[in-house]
Design an enzyme around this catalytic site. Structure first.
Site: not given
Length: 448
Positions: A303, A361
Protein backbone atom coordinates in the site's frame (compact mmCIF):
# COMPACT_ATOMS: atom_id res chain seq x y z
CA UNK A 1 -15.97 41.03 -35.15
CA UNK A 2 -14.48 44.47 -34.53
CA UNK A 3 -10.82 44.82 -33.62
CA UNK A 4 -9.43 47.84 -31.77
CA UNK A 5 -5.81 48.80 -32.34
CA UNK A 6 -3.38 51.39 -31.11
CA UNK A 7 0.04 52.32 -32.52
CA UNK A 8 2.55 49.61 -31.68
CA UNK A 9 -0.02 47.52 -29.78
CA UNK A 10 -1.63 44.19 -30.58
CA UNK A 11 -5.30 44.37 -31.52
CA UNK A 12 -7.90 42.73 -29.33
CA UNK A 13 -11.48 41.71 -29.94
CA UNK A 14 -14.10 44.14 -28.68
CA UNK A 15 -16.65 41.35 -28.47
CA UNK A 16 -17.63 40.46 -24.90
CA UNK A 17 -16.22 37.14 -23.69
CA UNK A 18 -18.85 34.43 -23.19
CA UNK A 19 -19.73 33.92 -19.50
CA UNK A 20 -18.45 30.75 -17.88
CA UNK A 21 -15.03 29.53 -16.88
CA UNK A 22 -11.48 29.54 -18.17
CA UNK A 23 -9.46 26.33 -17.96
CA UNK A 24 -6.03 25.99 -16.39
CA UNK A 25 -4.09 26.33 -13.13
CA UNK A 26 -1.92 29.36 -12.40
CA UNK A 27 -2.41 30.72 -15.90
CA UNK A 28 -2.14 34.38 -16.80
CA UNK A 29 -5.83 34.83 -17.59
CA UNK A 30 -7.62 37.79 -19.12
CA UNK A 31 -11.35 38.39 -19.27
CA UNK A 32 -13.75 41.29 -19.80
CA UNK A 33 -17.49 41.60 -19.20
CA UNK A 34 -17.74 44.58 -21.60
CA UNK A 35 -16.01 44.70 -24.99
CA UNK A 36 -12.76 46.63 -24.86
CA UNK A 37 -12.74 47.01 -21.06
CA UNK A 38 -9.22 45.59 -20.81
CA UNK A 39 -6.47 48.09 -21.68
CA UNK A 40 -4.22 46.84 -24.47
CA UNK A 41 -0.49 46.49 -23.88
CA UNK A 42 -0.40 48.30 -20.54
CA UNK A 43 -1.76 47.90 -17.03
CA UNK A 44 -2.42 51.44 -15.83
CA UNK A 45 -3.42 53.80 -18.64
CA UNK A 46 -3.99 57.48 -17.97
CA UNK A 47 -7.70 56.91 -18.52
CA UNK A 48 -8.97 53.35 -18.38
CA UNK A 49 -11.83 52.31 -20.72
CA UNK A 50 -15.40 53.06 -19.59
CA UNK A 51 -14.13 55.35 -16.84
CA UNK A 52 -12.93 52.39 -14.78
CA UNK A 53 -10.27 52.48 -12.07
CA UNK A 54 -7.16 50.31 -12.47
CA UNK A 55 -6.23 48.46 -9.28
CA UNK A 56 -3.61 45.78 -8.66
CA UNK A 57 -4.18 42.92 -6.21
CA UNK A 58 -0.88 41.32 -5.19
CA UNK A 59 -0.79 37.83 -3.72
CA UNK A 60 3.00 37.82 -3.38
CA UNK A 61 5.73 40.42 -2.79
CA UNK A 62 6.69 42.44 -5.87
CA UNK A 63 10.12 40.82 -5.89
CA UNK A 64 9.00 37.20 -5.62
CA UNK A 65 10.56 34.96 -8.30
CA UNK A 66 8.66 34.95 -11.57
CA UNK A 67 7.47 31.38 -11.06
CA UNK A 68 5.81 32.25 -7.75
CA UNK A 69 4.89 35.89 -8.40
CA UNK A 70 1.11 36.31 -8.15
CA UNK A 71 -0.87 39.39 -9.05
CA UNK A 72 -3.91 40.50 -11.01
CA UNK A 73 -4.97 43.83 -12.46
CA UNK A 74 -8.62 44.70 -11.84
CA UNK A 75 -10.58 47.34 -13.76
CA UNK A 76 -13.41 48.35 -11.50
CA UNK A 77 -16.19 50.89 -11.20
CA UNK A 78 -14.88 52.23 -7.87
CA UNK A 79 -11.51 51.65 -6.16
CA UNK A 80 -11.37 49.51 -3.02
CA UNK A 81 -10.26 52.48 -0.90
CA UNK A 82 -13.76 53.92 -1.13
CA UNK A 83 -15.27 52.64 2.08
CA UNK A 84 -17.06 54.62 4.77
CA UNK A 85 -14.94 55.47 7.79
CA UNK A 86 -12.87 53.12 9.91
CA UNK A 87 -13.22 49.39 10.32
CA UNK A 88 -14.90 48.40 13.57
CA UNK A 89 -14.57 45.14 15.49
CA UNK A 90 -17.31 42.64 14.64
CA UNK A 91 -18.56 39.53 16.40
CA UNK A 92 -16.69 36.51 15.04
CA UNK A 93 -19.01 33.85 16.46
CA UNK A 94 -17.26 30.46 16.54
CA UNK A 95 -14.50 31.43 14.09
CA UNK A 96 -11.08 31.10 15.76
CA UNK A 97 -7.50 31.65 14.59
CA UNK A 98 -4.10 30.26 15.54
CA UNK A 99 -2.53 30.46 17.99
CA UNK A 100 -5.62 29.40 19.92
CA UNK A 101 -5.05 27.98 23.39
CA UNK A 102 -8.57 28.35 24.73
CA UNK A 103 -8.87 24.65 25.66
CA UNK A 104 -6.30 22.25 27.13
CA UNK A 105 -7.94 19.03 26.04
CA UNK A 106 -5.89 15.88 26.78
CA UNK A 107 -4.22 14.53 23.67
CA UNK A 108 -6.28 11.84 21.95
CA UNK A 109 -7.51 10.60 18.62
CA UNK A 110 -10.81 12.40 18.04
CA UNK A 111 -13.86 11.92 15.85
CA UNK A 112 -17.07 13.90 15.42
CA UNK A 113 -20.50 13.05 14.05
CA UNK A 114 -21.94 15.37 11.38
CA UNK A 115 -23.19 18.64 12.91
CA UNK A 116 -26.92 19.30 12.40
CA UNK A 117 -28.03 21.91 9.91
CA UNK A 118 -29.16 25.19 11.52
CA UNK A 119 -32.83 25.66 12.29
CA UNK A 120 -32.63 29.45 12.17
CA UNK A 121 -31.45 31.77 9.40
CA UNK A 122 -27.65 31.65 9.38
CA UNK A 123 -25.32 33.13 6.77
CA UNK A 124 -21.80 32.01 5.94
CA UNK A 125 -20.21 34.45 8.39
CA UNK A 126 -22.51 33.24 11.16
CA UNK A 127 -22.08 29.59 10.23
CA UNK A 128 -18.30 29.06 10.38
CA UNK A 129 -17.38 26.78 13.30
CA UNK A 130 -13.67 26.30 13.89
CA UNK A 131 -12.63 22.76 14.82
CA UNK A 132 -8.83 23.05 14.95
CA UNK A 133 -6.11 25.66 14.52
CA UNK A 134 -2.41 25.19 13.78
CA UNK A 135 0.59 27.49 13.44
CA UNK A 136 0.26 31.25 13.77
CA UNK A 137 -1.87 33.55 11.66
CA UNK A 138 0.48 36.46 12.41
CA UNK A 139 3.51 34.71 10.92
CA UNK A 140 1.56 33.48 7.89
CA UNK A 141 2.14 29.82 8.73
CA UNK A 142 -0.32 27.04 9.45
CA UNK A 143 -4.05 26.63 9.00
CA UNK A 144 -7.45 26.28 10.58
CA UNK A 145 -10.01 23.55 9.88
CA UNK A 146 -13.62 24.71 10.05
CA UNK A 147 -17.09 23.40 9.40
CA UNK A 148 -19.64 25.69 7.76
CA UNK A 149 -23.41 25.43 8.32
CA UNK A 150 -25.47 27.82 6.20
CA UNK A 151 -29.22 28.29 5.90
CA UNK A 152 -29.39 31.81 4.40
CA UNK A 153 -27.63 33.68 1.61
CA UNK A 154 -25.57 36.78 2.33
CA UNK A 155 -27.61 39.86 1.35
CA UNK A 156 -25.92 43.27 1.28
CA UNK A 157 -22.91 41.66 2.94
CA UNK A 158 -19.48 40.91 1.51
CA UNK A 159 -16.29 39.51 2.96
CA UNK A 160 -12.61 39.04 2.35
CA UNK A 161 -9.95 37.22 4.33
CA UNK A 162 -6.62 38.99 4.80
CA UNK A 163 -5.32 36.15 6.99
CA UNK A 164 -5.34 33.43 4.38
CA UNK A 165 -6.93 31.76 1.40
CA UNK A 166 -10.10 29.71 1.85
CA UNK A 167 -10.81 26.27 0.43
CA UNK A 168 -14.49 25.32 0.37
CA UNK A 169 -15.25 21.57 0.45
CA UNK A 170 -19.06 21.20 0.18
CA UNK A 171 -20.62 18.10 1.71
CA UNK A 172 -24.33 18.93 1.41
CA UNK A 173 -25.91 21.65 -0.71
CA UNK A 174 -24.39 23.80 -3.41
CA UNK A 175 -22.92 27.29 -3.02
CA UNK A 176 -22.77 30.26 -5.35
CA UNK A 177 -19.62 32.24 -4.61
CA UNK A 178 -20.09 35.71 -6.06
CA UNK A 179 -16.55 37.10 -6.21
CA UNK A 180 -15.12 40.28 -7.65
CA UNK A 181 -13.43 38.11 -10.30
CA UNK A 182 -16.65 36.38 -11.37
CA UNK A 183 -19.14 33.79 -10.17
CA UNK A 184 -18.26 30.24 -9.05
CA UNK A 185 -20.84 27.52 -8.50
CA UNK A 186 -19.58 24.69 -6.30
CA UNK A 187 -21.35 21.50 -5.23
CA UNK A 188 -20.48 18.35 -3.24
CA UNK A 189 -17.69 16.55 -5.07
CA UNK A 190 -16.05 19.86 -6.00
CA UNK A 191 -13.85 22.37 -4.20
CA UNK A 192 -13.42 26.12 -4.59
CA UNK A 193 -10.46 28.25 -3.50
CA UNK A 194 -10.77 31.98 -2.77
CA UNK A 195 -7.35 33.68 -2.51
CA UNK A 196 -6.38 36.01 0.30
CA UNK A 197 -7.84 39.49 -0.21
CA UNK A 198 -10.55 38.59 -2.76
CA UNK A 199 -13.98 40.00 -1.93
CA UNK A 200 -16.99 37.72 -2.21
CA UNK A 201 -20.36 36.73 -0.82
CA UNK A 202 -21.87 33.28 -0.34
CA UNK A 203 -25.31 32.40 -1.68
CA UNK A 204 -27.23 29.14 -1.40
CA UNK A 205 -28.17 27.24 -4.55
CA UNK A 206 -30.45 24.42 -3.40
CA UNK A 207 -31.27 24.77 0.28
CA UNK A 208 -29.20 24.61 3.46
CA UNK A 209 -25.53 23.77 3.05
CA UNK A 210 -22.92 22.01 5.13
CA UNK A 211 -19.27 21.52 4.38
CA UNK A 212 -15.65 21.91 5.37
CA UNK A 213 -13.47 25.00 5.13
CA UNK A 214 -9.67 25.09 5.18
CA UNK A 215 -8.14 28.45 6.03
CA UNK A 216 -4.58 28.48 4.74
CA UNK A 217 -2.37 31.04 6.50
CA UNK A 218 0.74 30.07 4.52
CA UNK A 219 1.81 29.98 0.89
CA UNK A 220 -0.98 29.56 -1.62
CA UNK A 221 -2.12 26.13 -2.72
CA UNK A 222 -0.35 24.83 -5.78
CA UNK A 223 -0.09 21.57 -7.69
CA UNK A 224 2.35 19.07 -6.16
CA UNK A 225 5.40 17.87 -8.05
CA UNK A 226 4.75 14.54 -9.76
CA UNK A 227 8.34 13.30 -9.72
CA UNK A 228 8.72 9.87 -11.34
CA UNK A 229 4.96 9.73 -12.01
CA UNK A 230 5.69 12.02 -14.94
CA UNK A 231 3.62 14.57 -16.81
CA UNK A 232 0.14 13.11 -16.26
CA UNK A 233 -2.28 11.82 -13.59
CA UNK A 234 -3.24 13.18 -10.16
CA UNK A 235 -4.85 16.63 -10.56
CA UNK A 236 -4.35 17.92 -14.09
CA UNK A 237 -4.08 21.67 -14.64
CA UNK A 238 -6.68 21.70 -17.42
CA UNK A 239 -9.43 20.60 -15.00
CA UNK A 240 -9.19 23.71 -12.82
CA UNK A 241 -11.70 26.42 -13.72
CA UNK A 242 -11.43 30.16 -13.10
CA UNK A 243 -14.49 32.40 -13.61
CA UNK A 244 -14.81 34.99 -16.34
CA UNK A 245 -15.48 38.59 -15.38
CA UNK A 246 -18.95 39.52 -14.12
CA UNK A 247 -19.91 42.72 -12.34
CA UNK A 248 -22.68 44.54 -10.47
CA UNK A 249 -23.25 48.27 -10.92
CA UNK A 250 -25.22 48.71 -7.70
CA UNK A 251 -25.42 51.70 -5.37
CA UNK A 252 -27.15 49.69 -2.65
CA UNK A 253 -25.19 50.09 0.62
CA UNK A 254 -23.49 46.93 1.89
CA UNK A 255 -21.40 45.77 4.82
CA UNK A 256 -17.85 44.68 4.11
CA UNK A 257 -16.39 42.23 6.63
CA UNK A 258 -12.66 41.59 6.79
CA UNK A 259 -10.81 38.91 8.73
CA UNK A 260 -7.48 40.43 9.71
CA UNK A 261 -5.05 39.43 12.47
CA UNK A 262 -7.35 36.71 13.72
CA UNK A 263 -10.27 39.08 14.29
CA UNK A 264 -13.32 40.07 12.28
CA UNK A 265 -13.82 43.71 11.27
CA UNK A 266 -16.59 45.52 9.44
CA UNK A 267 -17.07 48.76 7.53
CA UNK A 268 -19.81 50.20 5.34
CA UNK A 269 -19.70 50.53 1.56
CA UNK A 270 -22.07 52.78 -0.40
CA UNK A 271 -22.03 50.29 -3.28
CA UNK A 272 -21.44 46.66 -4.20
CA UNK A 273 -17.74 45.72 -4.31
CA UNK A 274 -18.52 43.15 -7.02
CA UNK A 275 -17.79 45.83 -9.61
CA UNK A 276 -14.80 44.48 -11.55
CA UNK A 277 -15.67 44.81 -15.25
CA UNK A 278 -12.42 43.26 -16.52
CA UNK A 279 -9.28 41.71 -15.11
CA UNK A 280 -6.08 39.96 -16.09
CA UNK A 281 -3.44 38.11 -14.12
CA UNK A 282 -2.66 34.86 -12.34
CA UNK A 283 -4.08 35.58 -8.87
CA UNK A 284 -7.74 34.57 -8.94
CA UNK A 285 -10.28 32.18 -7.44
CA UNK A 286 -10.90 28.78 -8.98
CA UNK A 287 -12.85 25.54 -8.66
CA UNK A 288 -12.01 21.89 -9.26
CA UNK A 289 -14.10 18.75 -9.64
CA UNK A 290 -12.49 16.11 -7.41
CA UNK A 291 -13.92 13.37 -9.62
CA UNK A 292 -11.48 14.37 -12.37
CA UNK A 293 -8.54 13.41 -10.12
CA UNK A 294 -6.65 10.53 -11.77
CA UNK A 295 -5.31 8.32 -8.96
CA UNK A 296 -2.22 6.17 -9.14
CA UNK A 297 -1.48 3.23 -6.88
CA UNK A 298 0.11 -0.16 -6.36
CA UNK A 299 -0.43 -2.53 -9.27
CA UNK A 300 1.73 -5.27 -7.76
CA UNK A 301 1.87 -5.34 -3.97
CA UNK A 302 1.94 -3.14 -0.85
CA UNK A 303 0.00 0.00 0.00
CA UNK A 304 1.77 3.22 -1.09
CA UNK A 305 1.94 6.34 1.03
CA UNK A 306 -1.17 8.57 1.02
CA UNK A 307 0.85 11.40 -0.51
CA UNK A 308 0.05 9.87 -3.92
CA UNK A 309 -3.47 11.25 -3.43
CA UNK A 310 -2.36 14.88 -2.96
CA UNK A 311 -4.53 17.28 -4.97
CA UNK A 312 -2.98 20.57 -3.85
CA UNK A 313 -0.17 21.53 -1.53
CA UNK A 314 0.78 24.67 0.37
CA UNK A 315 4.58 24.41 0.60
CA UNK A 316 6.66 25.49 3.56
CA UNK A 317 10.25 26.70 3.60
CA UNK A 318 11.38 23.07 4.05
CA UNK A 319 11.29 21.05 0.85
CA UNK A 320 8.91 18.11 1.05
CA UNK A 321 7.35 19.29 4.32
CA UNK A 322 4.01 20.89 3.59
CA UNK A 323 2.37 23.74 5.39
CA UNK A 324 -0.81 21.95 4.22
CA UNK A 325 -1.46 19.06 1.90
CA UNK A 326 -5.01 18.62 0.61
CA UNK A 327 -5.40 14.90 -0.01
CA UNK A 328 -8.42 12.92 -1.23
CA UNK A 329 -9.33 9.24 -1.14
CA UNK A 330 -11.49 8.77 -4.24
CA UNK A 331 -12.98 5.83 -6.10
CA UNK A 332 -10.24 3.49 -7.28
CA UNK A 333 -9.34 -0.10 -8.05
CA UNK A 334 -7.50 -2.12 -5.40
CA UNK A 335 -5.53 -4.94 -6.97
CA UNK A 336 -2.40 -5.46 -4.83
CA UNK A 337 -1.52 -9.11 -4.23
CA UNK A 338 -0.62 -10.60 -0.84
CA UNK A 339 -1.25 -7.16 0.64
CA UNK A 340 -3.27 -5.64 3.48
CA UNK A 341 -5.13 -3.19 1.28
CA UNK A 342 -6.59 -0.56 3.66
CA UNK A 343 -4.32 2.18 5.03
CA UNK A 344 -1.83 0.68 7.47
CA UNK A 345 -1.35 1.51 11.15
CA UNK A 346 0.63 4.67 11.44
CA UNK A 347 2.28 7.32 13.61
CA UNK A 348 3.02 10.50 11.69
CA UNK A 349 5.04 13.69 12.12
CA UNK A 350 2.20 15.44 10.28
CA UNK A 351 -1.24 16.17 11.79
CA UNK A 352 -4.30 14.93 9.93
CA UNK A 353 -7.81 16.42 9.92
CA UNK A 354 -10.14 14.21 7.87
CA UNK A 355 -13.65 14.61 6.50
CA UNK A 356 -16.01 12.40 4.50
CA UNK A 357 -18.00 13.94 1.66
CA UNK A 358 -19.96 10.82 0.77
CA UNK A 359 -19.81 7.05 0.98
CA UNK A 360 -17.80 4.83 3.34
CA UNK A 361 -14.11 5.21 4.19
CA UNK A 362 -12.36 1.86 3.79
CA UNK A 363 -10.36 2.05 7.03
CA UNK A 364 -13.38 3.05 9.12
CA UNK A 365 -16.58 1.37 7.81
CA UNK A 366 -18.47 2.27 11.00
CA UNK A 367 -18.71 5.55 12.90
CA UNK A 368 -17.07 7.84 10.34
CA UNK A 369 -20.07 9.41 8.63
CA UNK A 370 -20.49 11.85 5.71
CA UNK A 371 -20.30 15.34 7.18
CA UNK A 372 -18.31 14.09 10.15
CA UNK A 373 -14.65 14.64 10.92
CA UNK A 374 -11.67 13.09 12.66
CA UNK A 375 -8.36 14.38 14.01
CA UNK A 376 -5.18 12.31 14.28
CA UNK A 377 -2.57 14.68 15.62
CA UNK A 378 1.17 14.37 15.20
CA UNK A 379 2.67 11.17 16.66
CA UNK A 380 -0.68 9.83 17.85
CA UNK A 381 -1.24 6.29 16.49
CA UNK A 382 -4.14 5.56 14.17
CA UNK A 383 -5.25 3.08 11.57
CA UNK A 384 -8.00 0.63 10.61
CA UNK A 385 -10.62 -0.36 13.16
CA UNK A 386 -11.21 -3.98 14.10
CA UNK A 387 -13.89 -4.56 11.48
CA UNK A 388 -11.69 -3.20 8.68
CA UNK A 389 -8.67 -5.19 9.90
CA UNK A 390 -10.53 -8.48 10.19
CA UNK A 391 -12.18 -8.09 6.80
CA UNK A 392 -9.01 -7.06 4.94
CA UNK A 393 -6.92 -9.76 6.62
CA UNK A 394 -9.23 -12.51 5.37
CA UNK A 395 -10.65 -11.12 2.13
CA UNK A 396 -10.20 -12.88 -1.19
CA UNK A 397 -7.55 -10.82 -2.97
CA UNK A 398 -9.32 -10.36 -6.25
CA UNK A 399 -9.51 -6.95 -7.95
CA UNK A 400 -12.02 -4.80 -6.08
CA UNK A 401 -13.31 -1.38 -7.07
CA UNK A 402 -13.87 0.98 -4.18
CA UNK A 403 -16.95 2.85 -5.37
CA UNK A 404 -19.23 5.64 -4.17
CA UNK A 405 -16.77 7.13 -1.71
CA UNK A 406 -14.91 10.41 -1.34
CA UNK A 407 -12.93 11.27 1.78
CA UNK A 408 -10.29 13.97 2.20
CA UNK A 409 -7.58 15.16 4.54
CA UNK A 410 -6.07 18.49 5.55
CA UNK A 411 -2.57 17.47 6.63
CA UNK A 412 -0.17 19.98 8.18
CA UNK A 413 3.32 20.02 9.66
CA UNK A 414 1.93 21.84 12.73
CA UNK A 415 0.06 20.30 15.69
CA UNK A 416 -3.65 21.02 15.42
CA UNK A 417 -5.19 22.43 18.58
CA UNK A 418 -8.85 21.72 19.26
CA UNK A 419 -11.15 24.66 19.98
CA UNK A 420 -13.54 24.83 22.93
CA UNK A 421 -16.42 24.41 20.51
CA UNK A 422 -14.98 21.21 19.04
CA UNK A 423 -13.94 19.83 22.44
CA UNK A 424 -17.37 20.36 24.01
CA UNK A 425 -19.57 19.65 21.00
CA UNK A 426 -22.36 17.11 21.40
CA UNK A 427 -21.11 15.58 18.13
CA UNK A 428 -17.77 14.53 19.68
CA UNK A 429 -17.67 10.74 19.91
CA UNK A 430 -16.64 9.86 23.46
CA UNK A 431 -16.03 6.22 22.52
CA UNK A 432 -13.92 6.71 19.38
CA UNK A 433 -10.89 4.86 20.80
CA UNK A 434 -13.09 1.82 21.37
CA UNK A 435 -12.91 1.04 17.65
CA UNK A 436 -9.37 -0.30 18.22
CA UNK A 437 -9.92 -1.96 21.60
CA UNK A 438 -11.22 -5.16 20.04
CA UNK A 439 -8.01 -5.83 18.12
CA UNK A 440 -6.79 -9.16 19.43
CA UNK A 441 -3.30 -10.35 20.25
CA UNK A 442 -2.46 -12.58 17.29
CA UNK A 443 1.18 -13.37 18.00
CA UNK A 444 2.13 -17.05 18.01
CA UNK A 445 5.88 -17.80 18.10
CA UNK A 446 5.23 -21.32 16.79
CA UNK A 447 3.52 -20.18 13.59
CA UNK A 448 5.65 -17.96 11.32
Amino acid sequence: MNITTAPGLIGRSTQAITPGYMSGFGNSFETEALPGALPIGRNSPQRAPYGLYAEQLSGSPFTAPRGSNERSWLYRIRPSVQHSGRFEKAEAGLWRSAPCHEHDMPIAQLRWDPPPLPQRAQTFLQGVETMTTAGDVNTQAGMAAHMYLISASMVNQHFYNADGELMFVPQQGGLRLVTEFGVIGVAPGEIAVIPRGVKFRVELIDGPARGYLCENYGGGFTLPERGPIGANCLANARDFLTPVAAYEDSDTPTELYVKWGGALWVTQLPHSPIDVVAWHGNYAPYKYDLRTFSPVGAIGFDHPDPSIFTVLTSPSETAGTANIDFVIFPERWMVAENTFRPPWYHMNIMSEFMGLIYGVYDAKPQGFLPGGASLHNMMLPHGPDREAFDHASNAELKPVKLEGTLAFMFETRYPQRVTVHAATSSTLQADYAECWRGLQKRFDPTKP
